[in-house]
Design an enzyme around this catalytic site. Structure first.
Site, PDB file in Angstrom:
ATOM      1  N   HIS A 168       0.842  -1.207   0.000  1.00 12.45           N
ATOM      2  CA  HIS A 168       0.000   0.000   0.000  1.00 12.45           C
ATOM      3  C   HIS A 168       0.873   1.252   0.000  1.00 12.45           C
ATOM      4  O   HIS A 168       0.640   2.190  -0.777  1.00 12.45           O
ATOM      5  CB  HIS A 168      -0.897  -0.044   1.238  1.00 12.45           C
ATOM      6  CG  HIS A 168      -1.723   1.174   1.466  1.00 12.45           C
ATOM      7  ND1 HIS A 168      -3.078   1.218   1.217  1.00 12.45           N
ATOM      8  CD2 HIS A 168      -1.403   2.418   1.938  1.00 12.45           C
ATOM      9  CE1 HIS A 168      -3.542   2.417   1.529  1.00 12.45           C
ATOM     10  NE2 HIS A 168      -2.545   3.167   1.966  1.00 12.45           N
ATOM     11  N   GLU A 169       1.903   1.266   0.851  1.00 11.22           N
ATOM     12  CA  GLU A 169       2.775   2.441   0.936  1.00 11.22           C
ATOM     13  C   GLU A 169       3.611   2.615  -0.330  1.00 11.22           C
ATOM     14  O   GLU A 169       3.880   3.745  -0.753  1.00 11.22           O
ATOM     15  CB  GLU A 169       3.671   2.351   2.168  1.00 11.22           C
ATOM     16  CG  GLU A 169       2.918   2.338   3.492  1.00 11.22           C
ATOM     17  CD  GLU A 169       1.935   3.493   3.614  1.00 11.22           C
ATOM     18  OE1 GLU A 169       2.246   4.599   3.142  1.00 11.22           O
ATOM     19  OE2 GLU A 169       0.846   3.281   4.179  1.00 11.22           O
ATOM     20  N   HIS A 172       1.982   4.722  -2.894  1.00 14.76           N
ATOM     21  CA  HIS A 172       2.174   6.166  -2.709  1.00 14.76           C
ATOM     22  C   HIS A 172       3.564   6.605  -3.182  1.00 14.76           C
ATOM     23  O   HIS A 172       3.729   7.708  -3.706  1.00 14.76           O
ATOM     24  CB  HIS A 172       1.991   6.527  -1.233  1.00 14.76           C
ATOM     25  CG  HIS A 172       0.600   6.324  -0.716  1.00 14.76           C
ATOM     26  ND1 HIS A 172      -0.521   6.756  -1.383  1.00 14.76           N
ATOM     27  CD2 HIS A 172       0.143   5.714   0.420  1.00 14.76           C
ATOM     28  CE1 HIS A 172      -1.606   6.449  -0.684  1.00 14.76           C
ATOM     29  NE2 HIS A 172      -1.228   5.817   0.409  1.00 14.76           N
ATOM     30  N   GLU A 246      -6.573   6.309  -0.923  1.00 14.25           N
ATOM     31  CA  GLU A 246      -6.429   5.133  -0.074  1.00 14.25           C
ATOM     32  C   GLU A 246      -7.047   3.908  -0.731  1.00 14.25           C
ATOM     33  O   GLU A 246      -6.501   2.805  -0.662  1.00 14.25           O
ATOM     34  CB  GLU A 246      -7.065   5.394   1.297  1.00 14.25           C
ATOM     35  CG  GLU A 246      -6.381   6.486   2.095  1.00 14.25           C
ATOM     36  CD  GLU A 246      -4.892   6.236   2.250  1.00 14.25           C
ATOM     37  OE1 GLU A 246      -4.505   5.137   2.691  1.00 14.25           O
ATOM     38  OE2 GLU A 246      -4.110   7.139   1.897  1.00 14.25           O
TER      39      GLU A 246
END
Length: 657
Positions: A168-169, A172, A246
């Site tokens: 997930h990170e 970004h 998100e």
């Protein structure tokens, strides 16, 4: 949505943020003017002859707007150190090579994902005093990125779950969100500056309790009340920009890790456990929009994250709230990662404990192709892989990560060996050139360092071509921890090594060029290039030079090279008369071309990546070394490519921490 569309979206979000910032400034200025006019009006009841000074109101408006802008500029300047600066502000402790199982597992996951993504390994930090489960990525570009997790995430998540959070990170990191997040921190600080000043004035005056402090307290309270409009705007801006990203990052994590159980399991633990994702740091408000889970506890109106249940249901449509009770009950007597031999073995093998992600598939290793093998590539497929690693890319990365010799991996982790290791990677194989490079190194370093470079070069010379760029990536966290003066010397020496002989091979030149660019960017991350705006038609000369160099390098005869070059030009710049004329001095030509091509708009870069593949490959295949060259050039243009071996070779079981 592919990498280039994400870049365009980040640009739109930046424009939206600036518009909302201007709106917030206008609202705060108007509120301040209203309060002053109201005070003047009340004063007229006692002083009928006094008039409204519109000049003073104008000056006040300018002063308030200037204070907000200066506050934002100041905050952004304090974050000029990039991702590590943000991590340290929250109390993050940097980790490197460690015998601690949880740290080692965290580092291995980050390294594998960096290799799979084609970016330098981020620096990694742990918030040791935070029991909640949370994480964030910070920085301006992937070259200065930092990944931070809480101690709670390390202790409470299985390998699959932690891998989902880190995936997930990395979304970004790859999609331009980090630069936007840091700018948003600056914008929010500026908006809140009046409320902060007002609160401080009221607190200080209240403590002094002098006869004249009453007016100051009233003034401070008035400033705080007016500034509270900024608080509302700041939270609305963060919420409006953060929520949808998100969902996208959750989806990217699933694509990256090949299963939903990991990230869904992490989100379920956020919902089930008492600590949740809350952070105790006083700076949490600043980074709320960057976190994996809500670290503050905002109301629905100001929430920077979608509701947990919505995120879980998107990943696991069969989710039932009763699952949360079972997870909470299982954690009445928690066993921390590494405390139990069984837990450690399950984590190492790739299986998660049954209570977290039952039935999670076991990873299998993709064998590296022979060094002289050819890899099938197509322009569209390679362009689609940019910044968009998938399951096979992660499996390839695990193979690459496990294949790097332990001695070289250890050298990459150690500050005193990271610099010699990078120099060893760019030493020329020809003895006459290497002799000049040794002389060059002696001008910058002592004999001990040069001897270490030679020793490491004996090992790097035997590396598979696909291990060279990942090994350099592993060394980046150690490089970036060195003092600025030492890095300046390193960059100067690296540039001198590139220029030691005009006959340096293209692949050696490009690897050295990439390392130099990445180090320079990490020295001043805030000044690094953002998303570009240059049009392809304005960069035609540089496109022709790059394609000409690649076509000449990738083909054994002039006829094939010319056909490949002309095909690439026709795809990227149709109708332009740019004959095949590769530059004699490719290094100088590429030195001129890279800065312009790096400033291309995202749509132009997408065409460039596809054109590179067409230029280097007339028959749809490239040698392994050429595939790595494509990755290096793409990375120099801030278009990170995964290893180009998806589906190649046989498979075998992978085990790692």
């Amino acid at each position: 949505m592919n990498f280039f569309e994400h870049q365009e979206q980040a640009r739109r979000q930046t424009r939206r943020m600036l518009f909302l910032f201007a709106l917030a400034v206008a609202a705060i200025v108007a509120a301040t003017d209203f309060v002053v006019l109201l005070a003047i009006g009340l004063d007229k009841t006692h002083h009928a002859d006094s008039g409204t000074s519109w000049g003073a109101i104008f000056v006040l408006s300018i002063a308030v707007a200037t204070a907000i802008l200066l506050g934002s500029a100041y905050r952004i300047a304090t974050l000029g150190g990039g991702g590590a600066a943000v991590a340290r502000e929250l109390g993050g402790t940097e980790t490197s090579s460690s015998d601690n199982f949880a740290y080692r597992r965290f580092r291995n996951i980050v390294e594998e994902m960096a290799i799979a993504s084609g970016v330098p390994v981020p620096r990694i930090f742990v918030l040791e005093n935070e029991a909640g489960i949370n994480a964030f990525a910070s920085g301006y570009t992937p070259n200065d990125a930092a990944i931070t997790v809480t101690r709670g995430a390390l202790d409470k998540l299985t390998r699959d779950e932690l891998q989902g959070v880190i995936g997930h990170e990395f979304s970004h990191v790859l999609n331009g969100d980090m630069r936007l997040n840091i700018r948003l921190m600056g914008v929010v600080f500026g908006i809140l500056v009046l409320a902060t000043i007002g609160r401080k004035l009221a607190e200080i005056s209240g403590r002094t309790r002098s006869r004249d402090s009453g007016g100051v307290v009233v003034f401070g309270i008035a400033l705080f009340v007016v500034g509270y409009i900024g608080v509302v705007f700041a939270r609305l801006i963060k919420a409006s920009i953060s929520r949808q990203r998100e969902f996208l990052a959750d989806a990217s994590a699933v694509q990256f890790t090949r299963q939903t159980g990991g990230i869904a399991g992490a989100l379920k633990k956020l919902a089930a456990l008492a600590e949740g994702s809350k952070l105790s740091s006083s700076n949490t408000e600043d980074v709320a929009h960057m976190l994996f889970g809500d670290g503050v506890g905002y109301s629905a109106l100001f929430a920077t994250h979608p509701p947990l249940k919505q995120r879980i249901l998107r990943l696991d449509p069969a989710f039932d709230d009763a699952e949360l009770d079972g997870i909470a009950a299982a954690w009445d007597k928690p066993v921390l990662v590494g405390e139990s031999d069984t837990d450690a073995k399950l984590s190492i093998s790739g299986f998660a404990p049954a209570s977290a992600t039952p039935g999670a598939p076991r990873d299998r290793r993709i064998a590296l192709p022979d060094a002289d093998a050819r890899v099938a590539v197509t322009p569209a497929a390679v362009a689609a892989q940019v910044g968009n690693p998938g399951t096979d890319d992660r499996r390839s990365a695990r193979t690459i990560h496990a294949t790097i010799p332990d001695a070289l991996r250890e050298a990459a982790y150690r500050q005193e060996k990271a610099v010699p290791l990078v120099f060893a990677l760019v030493l020329d194989a020809r003895e006459d050139v290497r002799a000049r490079q040794r002389d060059t190194l002696m001008q910058h370093y002592d004999a001990g360092v040069v001897a270490l470079v030679e020793s490491l070069a004996a090992e790097t010379a035997a590396l598979h071509p696909m291990l060279r760029l990942p090994l350099a990536s592993l060394a980046f966290p150690a490089l970036r921890r060195r003092p600025r003066p030492q890095l300046d010397i390193f960059v100067e020496a690296l540039y001198a090594l590139i220029a030691a002989d005009g006959r340096v091979d293209l692949d050696e030149y490009c690897l050295a060029k990439l390392i130099r660019l990445q180090v320079i960017e990490s020295l001043a991350p805030a000044a690094a290039s953002a998303i570009g705006r240059v049009k392809l038609t304005d960069a035609a000369r540089d496109v022709a030079a790059l394609f000409g160099v690649l076509a000449k390098h990738g083909h054994d005869d002039e006829a094939s090279a010319s056909r490949a070059y002309l095909g690439a030009i026709d795809d990227v710049l149709p109708g332009r008369a740019l004959p095949y004329a590769p530059p004699d001095d490719f290094a100088s030509a590429l030195d001129r071309a890279f800065p312009t091509l790096d400033r291309l708009a995202p749509a132009g870069k997408e065409l460039i990546i596809a054109g590179l593949v067409r230029a280097i490959s007339e028959d749809g295949t490239v040698r392994v070394a050429e595939a790595e060259l494509l990755r290096v050039i793409a990375a120099a243009l801030h278009c990170p490519l995964p290893p180009l071996i998806a589906g190649a070779g046989s498979s075998s079981d992978v085990t790692s921490a």
